[in-house]
Write an enzyme that holds these catalytic residues in place. Structure first.
Site, mmCIF file in Angstrom:
data_model
loop_
_atom_site.group_PDB
_atom_site.id
_atom_site.type_symbol
_atom_site.label_atom_id
_atom_site.label_comp_id
_atom_site.label_asym_id
_atom_site.label_seq_id
_atom_site.Cartn_x
_atom_site.Cartn_y
_atom_site.Cartn_z
ATOM 1 N N LEU A 10 0.823 -1.206 0.000
ATOM 2 C CA LEU A 10 0.000 0.000 0.000
ATOM 3 C C LEU A 10 0.859 1.258 0.000
ATOM 4 O O LEU A 10 2.033 1.225 0.384
ATOM 5 C CB LEU A 10 -0.898 0.011 1.248
ATOM 6 C CG LEU A 10 -2.021 -1.029 1.305
ATOM 7 C CD1 LEU A 10 -2.606 -1.078 2.720
ATOM 8 C CD2 LEU A 10 -3.106 -0.707 0.283
ATOM 9 N N GLY A 34 2.479 4.261 1.454
ATOM 10 C CA GLY A 34 2.877 4.520 2.831
ATOM 11 C C GLY A 34 3.390 3.307 3.576
ATOM 12 O O GLY A 34 3.760 3.396 4.745
ATOM 13 N N GLY A 71 6.150 1.681 2.917
ATOM 14 C CA GLY A 71 7.605 1.739 3.036
ATOM 15 C C GLY A 71 8.357 1.173 1.850
ATOM 16 O O GLY A 71 9.572 0.950 1.918
ATOM 17 N N SER A 119 1.102 -1.774 -7.268
ATOM 18 C CA SER A 119 0.689 -2.930 -8.081
ATOM 19 C C SER A 119 -0.338 -3.783 -7.336
ATOM 20 O O SER A 119 -0.032 -4.902 -6.921
ATOM 21 C CB SER A 119 1.883 -3.768 -8.539
ATOM 22 O OG SER A 119 2.888 -3.873 -7.573
#
Length: 198
Positions: free
Chosen positions: A33, A35, A37, A106
């Site tokens: 997702l 955020g 990292g 993705s």
């Protein structure tokens, strides 16, 4: 495919380039997702590999959407085309003997499978950067989740567009509980043996 187009072959092969570089070429595909990292991990992995003399290059979602994929939106069809183009670029870098670090949300398994097929299963390493949605929202470095919650960004992954976690990733990194140093160590210990020439 157009029948009037023929693939051209040249004297220097992929194996010649690998031998010249002194290491294997892989595509390390960071999935997760916004955020979670991904970009941070990709950048840190590249820094370590670069210092060790590996030939590397990062393909980043935002950077490609500023150029090559600037004509694409965020519909399901455009997202699939975005991943297809990225996979083709990654394949070219891979053919050139470069280790590619790809940092893209993705979100769909079908798109990731297509990328794996384009690049070649043997050259594709999937890293699932697992982080719960609520933690990603708290981080919200770019302020995107807040905008999505207000309806300012439609089709935002995790809010009103689905994210399908990888079913069998090669590596799982849990950035909610793992400090960066530990995540980096785990990734490098997994991929470096795969970079050795046989």
């Amino acid at each position: 495919m157009n029948k009037n187009i023929t693939r051209q072959n040249y004297p220097i092969s992929r194996s010649d380039r690998l031998k010249n570089n002194g290491h294997q070429a892989k595509v390390i595909w960071f999935v997760g997702l916004s955020g979670s990292g991904k970009s941070t991990l990709a950048g840190n992995v590249e820094s370590v590999l670069h210092k060790k003399g590996y030939k590397t290059y990062i393909l980043d979602g935002d950077n490609l959407r500023l150029g090559l994929n600037s004509d694409l939106g965020f519909s399901k069809r455009d997202r699939s085309e975005n991943i297809r183009r990225i996979a083709e670029v990654a394949r070219l870098f891979n053919e050139a003997g470069t280790i590619v670090l790809s940092a893209f949300i993705s979100p769909l398994e079908s798109d990731r499978n297509q990328a794996r097929k384009i690049i070649g299963v043997e050259n594709f390493i999937e890293v699932f950067v697992h982080c719960p949605l609520n933690i990603c929202e708290k981080r919200d470095v770019k302020g995107l989740y807040a905008k999505a919650r207000k309806g300012l960004i439609p089709n935002f992954t995790g809010i009103d567009s689905p994210f399908e976690p990888p079913k069998q990733p090669d590596i799982i990194i849990k950035t909610k509980v793992e400090p960066l140093e530990m995540s980096l160590k785990n990734i490098l210990e997994s991929i470096e043996p795969k970079l050795k020439l046989e």
